[in-house]
Design a protein around this motif. Structure first.
Motif, mmCIF file in Angstrom:
data_model
loop_
_atom_site.group_PDB
_atom_site.id
_atom_site.type_symbol
_atom_site.label_atom_id
_atom_site.label_comp_id
_atom_site.label_asym_id
_atom_site.label_seq_id
_atom_site.Cartn_x
_atom_site.Cartn_y
_atom_site.Cartn_z
ATOM 1 N N SER A 119 0.820 -1.219 0.000
ATOM 2 C CA SER A 119 0.000 0.000 0.000
ATOM 3 C C SER A 119 0.854 1.269 0.000
ATOM 4 O O SER A 119 0.376 2.336 -0.381
ATOM 5 N N GLN A 120 2.113 1.172 0.382
ATOM 6 C CA GLN A 120 2.990 2.348 0.381
ATOM 7 C C GLN A 120 3.424 2.744 -1.033
ATOM 8 O O GLN A 120 4.045 3.786 -1.220
ATOM 9 N N GLU A 121 3.119 1.937 -2.004
ATOM 10 C CA GLU A 121 3.526 2.221 -3.382
ATOM 11 C C GLU A 121 2.554 3.163 -4.094
ATOM 12 O O GLU A 121 2.710 3.437 -5.279
ATOM 13 N N ASN A 122 1.532 3.641 -3.409
ATOM 14 C CA ASN A 122 0.578 4.626 -3.941
ATOM 15 C C ASN A 122 -0.097 4.203 -5.240
ATOM 16 O O ASN A 122 -0.370 5.030 -6.096
ATOM 17 N N GLY A 123 -0.310 2.923 -5.420
ATOM 18 C CA GLY A 123 -0.998 2.443 -6.612
ATOM 19 C C GLY A 123 -0.164 2.495 -7.881
ATOM 20 O O GLY A 123 -0.658 2.181 -8.957
ATOM 21 N N LYS A 124 1.101 2.870 -7.771
ATOM 22 C CA LYS A 124 1.971 2.956 -8.949
ATOM 23 C C LYS A 124 2.565 1.599 -9.328
ATOM 24 O O LYS A 124 2.929 1.376 -10.465
#
Length: 151
Positions: free
Chosen positions: A30-35
Motif C-alpha cells: 500500500s505504500q507504493e501509492n498504486g503505482k
C-alpha cells in the motif's frame, strides 16, 4: 553449555528462510501509492536478496545484493507502517531499471529500501540478528581448479 556443543549450528538456509518469511509477512504494497502493479521479494538459500517492482506504466526496477555484504539497517516509521533501509558495506546493491523514460539503466547503490507494515521492534531485531549472523558465517568453500599450462 555442554549441550550447546552438540547442537546443530544454524545454517544459511535457516537465516534466509526466516528473512524470506519476515519480508513476506510484513511487506506493505500500500505504500507504493498504486503505482506498482506487482512485486517480487525473494531471499534465496544461497544468500541473495532480490527485489523487483513492476510499475503500472511498464517500468521495472530490480535490486539485488549478497546478504554477506550487509552493514547496517534503519527503520523509519511506526509499528503500523514504515520503510526498512538495509545498507551494504559499499556499492554492493545492483540496481537495474527497464522501460524507463530515460532508458534502461544499470547502476550500483549502497542500500535497498523495503516498505513494511505491522512490524514490532522485536521483528526488526530478529531481522537484524539474522543478517548479522549471515555476515559472520564462514565463506563457502570454493572448489579449487587446477590450471595446467601447455609448454
Amino acid at each position: 553449555m555442554f549441550l550447546c556443543a552438540f547442537s546443530d549450528p544454524e545454517t544459511l538456509e535457516q537465516y534466509t528462510g526466516y528473512l524470506q518469511k519476515s519480508f513476506a509477512d510484513h511487506y506493505d504494497s500500500s505504500q507504493e501509492n498504486g503505482k506498482v502493479k506487482s512485486y517480487e521479494l525473494n531471499v534465496t538459500n544461497n544468500g541473495f536478496c532480490r527485489y523487483k517492482r513492476y510499475y503500472n506504466n511498464g517500468k521495472t526496477e530490480y535490486f539485488a545484493f549478497k546478504l554477506a555484504k550487509f552493514k547496517d539497517m534503519d527503520y523509519y516509521g511506526t509499528t503500523n507502517a514504515g520503510k526498512l533501509y538495509i545498507r551494504t558495506k559499499g556499492d554492493d546493491v545492483i540496481v537495474q531499471t527497464y522501460k524507463d523514460r530515460g532508458g534502461d539503466v544499470d547502476s550500483m547503490a549502497t542500500q535497498i529500501i523495503i516498505p513494511l507494515k505491522n512490524v514490532e521492534a522485536e521483528d526488526l531485531n530478529q531481522i537484524r540478528n539474522n543478517l548479522e549472523r549471515i555476515v559472520k558465517l564462514p565463506p563457502a568453500e570454493v572448489p579449487k581448479t587446477e590450471v595446467k599450462s601447455e609448454d
